[in-house]
Design a protein around this motif. Structure first.
Motif, PDB file in Angstrom:
ATOM      1  N   VAL A  23      14.029 -38.831  11.829  1.00  0.00           N
ATOM      2  CA  VAL A  23      13.410 -39.125  10.544  1.00  0.00           C
ATOM      3  C   VAL A  23      14.479 -39.633   9.575  1.00  0.00           C
ATOM      4  N   PHE A  24      14.258 -40.844   9.061  1.00  0.00           N
ATOM      5  CA  PHE A  24      15.185 -41.485   8.135  1.00  0.00           C
ATOM      6  C   PHE A  24      14.607 -41.474   6.726  1.00  0.00           C
ATOM      7  N   PRO A  25      15.468 -41.375   5.713  1.00  0.00           N
ATOM      8  CA  PRO A  25      14.984 -41.290   4.325  1.00  0.00           C
ATOM      9  C   PRO A  25      14.356 -42.605   3.857  1.00  0.00           C
ATOM     10  N   PRO A  26      13.514 -42.536   2.831  1.00  0.00           N
ATOM     11  CA  PRO A  26      12.817 -43.727   2.343  1.00  0.00           C
ATOM     12  C   PRO A  26      13.742 -44.869   1.912  1.00  0.00           C
ATOM     13  N   TRP A  27      14.881 -44.553   1.340  1.00  0.00           N
ATOM     14  CA  TRP A  27      15.744 -45.619   0.820  1.00  0.00           C
ATOM     15  C   TRP A  27      16.341 -46.492   1.914  1.00  0.00           C
ATOM     16  N   ILE A  28      16.251 -46.063   3.171  1.00  0.00           N
ATOM     17  CA  ILE A  28      16.823 -46.840   4.261  1.00  0.00           C
ATOM     18  C   ILE A  28      15.857 -47.917   4.770  1.00  0.00           C
ATOM     19  N   ASP A  57       9.455 -46.476   2.440  1.00  0.00           N
ATOM     20  CA  ASP A  57       8.782 -45.306   3.013  1.00  0.00           C
ATOM     21  C   ASP A  57       9.698 -44.623   4.020  1.00  0.00           C
ATOM     22  N   GLU A  58       9.532 -43.309   4.163  1.00  0.00           N
ATOM     23  CA  GLU A  58      10.253 -42.572   5.195  1.00  0.00           C
ATOM     24  C   GLU A  58       9.944 -43.205   6.547  1.00  0.00           C
ATOM     25  N   VAL A  59      10.934 -43.289   7.408  1.00  0.00           N
ATOM     26  CA  VAL A  59      10.763 -43.904   8.727  1.00  0.00           C
ATOM     27  C   VAL A  59      11.022 -42.853   9.800  1.00  0.00           C
TER      28      VAL A  59
END
Length: 137
Positions: A40-45, A50-52
Motif C-alpha cells: 500500500v502506497f500513500p496518496p501523494w505517490i 489516491d492511495e495505491v
C-alpha cells in the motif's frame, strides 16, 4: 477467524533520473486472501492522488527475494547487497521500488505465522474468482 497483519516500512522509489525518493509503504497480509500480499502506497505517490495498493502472489515475493521472478505487472529481484527491487508495471509506466530485503523477509515470516506456505485454503480464492468471472456475464 479472519487475521490481518500490517508492517509499515520505508522504501526507495527510483526516479527517471536514477535518484531515490524515500516513500513509506505498508505491507499487508490477510487470512482472507492467503495467497496474496498487498503493498500500500500513500496518496501523494500516485498520479491521481489516491492511495495505491498493488496485490500480487506471496509466492512471487518469496521467490523474488532470492532470484529474479515475475511475469506480467509485478517483478521482484535482488538488487545489490541487502536490497530487493519490486517493479510495478502499469499502462502509465514502470515504477521500481527498492526495499530492505530484511524487512521483506520479516514480513514473510510474520505472514507464515498467519498461514503456513502451502497451507493456504484455495476455496475462498476460487469462489471469489468464479464470482468475479460469473458476475461479469
Amino acid at each position: 477467524m479472519y487475521f490481518a497483519l500490517e508492517q509499515p516500512t520505508g522504501a526507495r522509489l527510483l526516479t527517471a533520473d536514477d535518484e531515490e525518493l524515500s516513500v513509506p509503504v505498508t505491507l499487508r497480509y490477510t487470512s482472507a486472501d492467503p495467497l496474496a500480499v498487498h503493498f500500500v502506497f500513500p496518496p501523494w505517490i500516485s498520479l491521481d492522488g489516491d492511495e495505491v495498493t498493488w496485490t500480487f502472489a506471496r509466492g512471487l515475493l518469496e521467490e523474488g527475494i532470492g532470484c529474479a521472478a515475475g511475469v506480467g505487472n509485478v517483478h521482484v529481484r535482488p538488487s545489490g547487497t541487502g536490497r530487493t527491487a519490486v517493479e510495478f508495471r502499469a499502462p502509465e509506466g514502470v515504477a521500481v521500488v527498492l526495499f530492505e530485503t530484511l524487512a521483506l523477509h520479516r514480513f514473510l515470516l510474520r505472514s507464515y505465522e498467519v498461514t503456513e506456505p502451502g497451507g493456504e485454503p484455495l476455496e475462498p480464492a476460487l469462489e471469489r474468482g468464479l464470482a468475479d468471472l460469473l458476475g461479469s456475464v
